[in-house]
Motif scaffolding. Structure first.
Motif, PDB file in Angstrom:
ATOM      1  N   GLY A 146      -5.464   1.569  -0.938  1.00  0.00           N
ATOM      2  CA  GLY A 146      -5.220   0.186  -0.510  1.00  0.00           C
ATOM      3  C   GLY A 146      -4.461  -0.654  -1.512  1.00  0.00           C
ATOM      4  O   GLY A 146      -4.550  -1.870  -1.491  1.00  0.00           O
ATOM      5  N   LEU A 147      -3.704  -0.024  -2.407  1.00  0.00           N
ATOM      6  CA  LEU A 147      -2.985  -0.802  -3.421  1.00  0.00           C
ATOM      7  C   LEU A 147      -1.596  -1.214  -2.973  1.00  0.00           C
ATOM      8  O   LEU A 147      -1.020  -2.136  -3.522  1.00  0.00           O
ATOM      9  N   VAL A 148      -1.036  -0.498  -2.003  1.00  0.00           N
ATOM     10  CA  VAL A 148       0.253  -0.923  -1.450  1.00  0.00           C
ATOM     11  C   VAL A 148       0.089  -1.066   0.065  1.00  0.00           C
ATOM     12  O   VAL A 148      -0.621  -0.288   0.690  1.00  0.00           O
ATOM     13  N   PRO A 149       0.715  -2.096   0.635  1.00  0.00           N
ATOM     14  CA  PRO A 149       0.555  -2.316   2.069  1.00  0.00           C
ATOM     15  C   PRO A 149       1.272  -1.239   2.887  1.00  0.00           C
ATOM     16  O   PRO A 149       2.267  -0.669   2.446  1.00  0.00           O
ATOM     17  N   ARG A 150       0.730  -0.983   4.080  1.00  0.00           N
ATOM     18  CA  ARG A 150       1.352   0.022   4.946  1.00  0.00           C
ATOM     19  C   ARG A 150       2.262  -0.671   5.947  1.00  0.00           C
ATOM     20  O   ARG A 150       1.937  -1.745   6.450  1.00  0.00           O
ATOM     21  N   GLU A 151       3.393  -0.047   6.234  1.00  0.00           N
ATOM     22  CA  GLU A 151       4.278  -0.584   7.273  1.00  0.00           C
ATOM     23  C   GLU A 151       3.792  -0.116   8.641  1.00  0.00           C
ATOM     24  O   GLU A 151       3.731  -0.897   9.584  1.00  0.00           O
ATOM     25  N   THR A 166       3.627   4.998   6.975  1.00  0.00           N
ATOM     26  CA  THR A 166       4.887   4.640   6.322  1.00  0.00           C
ATOM     27  C   THR A 166       4.600   3.552   5.292  1.00  0.00           C
ATOM     28  O   THR A 166       3.919   2.574   5.596  1.00  0.00           O
ATOM     29  N   VAL A 167       5.073   3.753   4.084  1.00  0.00           N
ATOM     30  CA  VAL A 167       4.868   2.779   3.013  1.00  0.00           C
ATOM     31  C   VAL A 167       6.218   2.391   2.438  1.00  0.00           C
ATOM     32  O   VAL A 167       7.074   3.249   2.220  1.00  0.00           O
ATOM     33  N   ALA A 168       6.422   1.103   2.233  1.00  0.00           N
ATOM     34  CA  ALA A 168       7.705   0.634   1.715  1.00  0.00           C
ATOM     35  C   ALA A 168       7.481  -0.312   0.546  1.00  0.00           C
ATOM     36  O   ALA A 168       6.488  -1.032   0.497  1.00  0.00           O
ATOM     37  N   GLY A 210       9.911  10.743  -7.235  1.00  0.00           N
ATOM     38  CA  GLY A 210      10.367   9.838  -6.180  1.00  0.00           C
ATOM     39  C   GLY A 210      10.039  10.328  -4.787  1.00  0.00           C
ATOM     40  O   GLY A 210      10.449   9.719  -3.805  1.00  0.00           O
ATOM     41  N   ALA A 211       9.278  11.439  -4.699  1.00  0.00           N
ATOM     42  CA  ALA A 211       8.962  11.985  -3.379  1.00  0.00           C
ATOM     43  C   ALA A 211       7.860  11.197  -2.687  1.00  0.00           C
ATOM     44  O   ALA A 211       7.624  11.371  -1.496  1.00  0.00           O
ATOM     45  N   GLY A 212       7.167  10.332  -3.434  1.00  0.00           N
ATOM     46  CA  GLY A 212       6.124   9.520  -2.826  1.00  0.00           C
ATOM     47  C   GLY A 212       4.708   9.979  -3.123  1.00  0.00           C
ATOM     48  O   GLY A 212       3.769   9.562  -2.450  1.00  0.00           O
ATOM     49  N   LYS A 213       4.532  10.807  -4.176  1.00  0.00           N
ATOM     50  CA  LYS A 213       3.182  11.283  -4.501  1.00  0.00           C
ATOM     51  C   LYS A 213       2.285  10.120  -4.935  1.00  0.00           C
ATOM     52  O   LYS A 213       1.188   9.924  -4.396  1.00  0.00           O
ATOM     53  N   ALA A 217       9.264   4.368   0.997  1.00  0.00           N
ATOM     54  CA  ALA A 217       9.112   5.448   0.035  1.00  0.00           C
ATOM     55  C   ALA A 217       8.447   6.654   0.687  1.00  0.00           C
ATOM     56  O   ALA A 217       8.551   7.771   0.205  1.00  0.00           O
ATOM     57  N   LEU A 218       7.767   6.424   1.777  1.00  0.00           N
ATOM     58  CA  LEU A 218       7.088   7.495   2.510  1.00  0.00           C
ATOM     59  C   LEU A 218       7.306   7.239   3.995  1.00  0.00           C
ATOM     60  O   LEU A 218       7.124   6.113   4.451  1.00  0.00           O
ATOM     61  N   HIS A 219       7.688   8.265   4.723  1.00  0.00           N
ATOM     62  CA  HIS A 219       8.015   8.075   6.136  1.00  0.00           C
ATOM     63  C   HIS A 219       7.066   8.827   7.050  1.00  0.00           C
ATOM     64  O   HIS A 219       6.963  10.047   6.951  1.00  0.00           O
TER      65      HIS A 219
END
Lengths: 303, 257
Positions: free
Chosen positions: B53-58, B12-14, B41-44, B20-22
């Motif tokens: 590793g550019l966006v943190p993962r929830e 999951t990424v927010a 906006g689908a999260g591709k 944005a991705l679940h």
């Protein structure tokens, strides 16, 4: 040849030439980073933000004290640089807006501090510099700053190249983007502090940007931009000093920036690859573009 | 069995606490060319950025070759979209490809024989020998793509993450890029490519990953890239949190703004 050697017989000219070459070199070298990172606006704001440092020096030492200017300038400039980053990140304001507010605040703070001291200070040297009055401690500062800035940035050339080219990819390759940006700002500020006495806060932007912009129009390599910028900065500073020596009443700081400006204009017009003359005389042929669409034909394309 | 395999589980990424991705889970192998498909906006792009590793993962975990992937990893090469690149940057094709070696060569050591060899091979494989001294803006769109692929090759990455590489290319260059992707796949690379042209999926890719804020379907093109699945992917609204109309388990807090 005698006329060329004559300036070297004067003590103040020797100091000015050595100091000018050093300061010209380190500014020109650093300029490549500033141009590619598009920090020119921030550099300008930071140079003005050093005023509280000057005021502090006047209050503490009763004159333009290098130590007070150094620490006061560093503190003020870092406050402005990091503060604007903080404001931009924590609100919907963009960084240039935040920068404009904080740097005018720093300048105003400097003016308030200056109004509180009894001594009347002329801001002339601070604004426009006085390279012919370089003291020994100014020279030591210039040596020190050059010896820190140039080797450090040269050693970190590869991560900086990645960072300047594509910050996102650089991060994905493990480059510490935040630390490198901070280091760049710190080095920028100490370089500026060492340049105040020579060219002043108004003109130092020219010393920083013009050499790098010149090489940007001449070369397609990052190391060439850094070392070439340093070289042009040093040459331009020395040339400006010679001009101001032989032309009576020509202010030396202005002569240096005008020399660098003339070198820039020459490369803007005459650069073999990116000059305006080349664009006017050899506009890109439409056929070049259409040939490029068929990969098999590349060998036949004019270089 | 875990060798040469990329495993993503429960990712999951927010952005600013807005997901944005679940809870995305999928697997892919080296030697596959996978299309990331889904509406805007689908999260591709988010998936691509999360993988390198550019966006943190929830939540969730990523592993490659049986090792956990946390943050930057030299096995992954990221090719950003064209608009994100400053084409006037003072870099030649050779300079660009050499950048791919910096991480291995270290920040200040001279290039070793091996580094030189990797650069030369990458340039050769991407047919760039005649262009090595060109500045990157003096290349055609297809040549620019090849130059960036060559950099990823020089890096000796195994997973290539390409963000919309076909956008803005004309037909001949698209065909050329297709060919290059096949070459890379046959070399055992895993290619994850965000793509929006549904008409060309079958001829380029062997697997698909259908996204719409969450995973709709993933698998081989023949089985997964069906009318029904694409309907599901593109036909419904972009998932925007609970209340979007279907059942969903949340193990993390959403910021409602």
């Amino acid at each position: 040849m005698n006329w060329l050697l004559e300036p070297f017989t004067h003590d103040f000219m020797q100091r000015a030439l050595v100091g000018g070459a050093l300061i010209g070199f380190v500014n020109g070298f650093l300029g490549g980073f500033v141009v590619l990172r598009r920090l020119a606006l921030m550099a300008d704001s930071l140079s003005h933000s050093m005023l509280p440092g000057l005021a502090l020096g006047v209050m503490v030492a009763g004159g333009l004290s290098l130590t007070a200017l150094f620490f006061g300038g560093l503190a003020a400039a870092l406050f402005v640089a990091l503060g604007s980053l903080l404001v931009a990140r924590s609100s919907r304001l963009k960084e240039d807006t935040a920068l404009a507010i904080l740097y005018t605040m720093a300048v105003s703070l400097g003016l308030v501090l200056l109004s509180m001291v009894k001594v009347r200070v002329s801001l002339n040297h601070y604004l426009f510099g006085n390279i012919l009055g370089l003291s020994n401690s100014d020279l030591w500062l210039a040596y020190g700053v050059t010896l820190i800035t140039v080797p450090l940035l040269a050693a970190l050339q590869r991560p900086y190249l990645l960072l300047l080219f594509e910050p996102a990819v650089a991060r994905s390759q493990g480059v510490r983007v935040g630390w490198l940006n901070l280091l760049l700002i710190v080095l920028l500020v100490i370089t500026m502090v060492s340049s105040v006495q020579a060219v002043g806060v108004i003109l130092m932007l020219g010393l920083l940007i013009a050499p790098a912009a010149t090489v940007y129009l001449l070369a397609d390599s990052f190391p060439a931009m850094l070392w070439g910028g340093g070289f042009i900065g040093a040459i331009g500073s020395v040339a400006g000093l010679f001009l101001s020596y032989y032309i009576p009443n020509l202010p030396s700081g202005a002569a240096i920036v005008l020399s660098l400006g003339a070198i820039f204009m020459a490369s803007w017009i005459f650069s073999p690859r990116y000059g305006v003359l080349r664009h006017l005389l050899h506009p890109r042929h439409f056929h070049d573009e259409s040939l490029a669409r068929w990969p098999g034909d590349e060998k036949d394309r004019p270089a | 069995m875990s060798n040469h395999q990329l495993t993503v589980s429960d990712l999951t990424v927010a952005y600013n606490r807005v997901p944005a991705l679940h809870h995305l889970s999928f697997q892919a192998r080296c030697g596959q060319c996978v299309a990331l498909l889904g509406p805007n906006g689908a999260g591709k792009s988010t998936l691509i950025k999360a993988l390198c590793g550019l966006v943190p993962r929830e939540t969730g975990a990523i592993s490659f070759h049986g090792h956990a992937v946390n943050g930057p990893n030299r096995e992954f090469a990221y090719l950003p979209q064209r608009e994100q690149i400053d084409w006037d940057f003072p870099a030649t094709v050779r300079g660009l490809v050499e950048m791919g070696r910096y991480q291995r060569a270290g920040w200040w050591r001279w290039f070793s024989k091996e580094d030189e060899k990797a650069v030369a091979e990458a340039i050769h494989l991407m047919q760039l020998e005649d262009l090595v001294d060109r500045q990157i803006s003096a290349l055609s769109g297809g040549q620019q793509q090849r130059a960036f692929l060559a950099r990823a090759l020089a890096q000796q990455a195994h997973v290539f993450l390409l963000d919309e590489p076909f956008t803005g290319l004309d037909k001949p260059n698209q065909d050329n890029l297709k060919q290059l992707l096949r070459t890379l796949r046959d070399q055992g690379k895993l290619l994850l490519v965000s793509h929006h042209d549904l008409g060309s999926v079958r001829e380029i890719f062997d697997s698909v990953l259908l996204l719409n804020g969450e995973l709709i379907a993933s698998g081989p093109v023949e089985e997964t890239f069906t009318e029904e699945n694409t309907q599901k992917t593109y036909g419904m609204k972009v998932f925007s949190g609970p209340g979007a109309g279907h059942h969903h388990h949340h193990h993390h807090d959403h910021a409602h703004s």
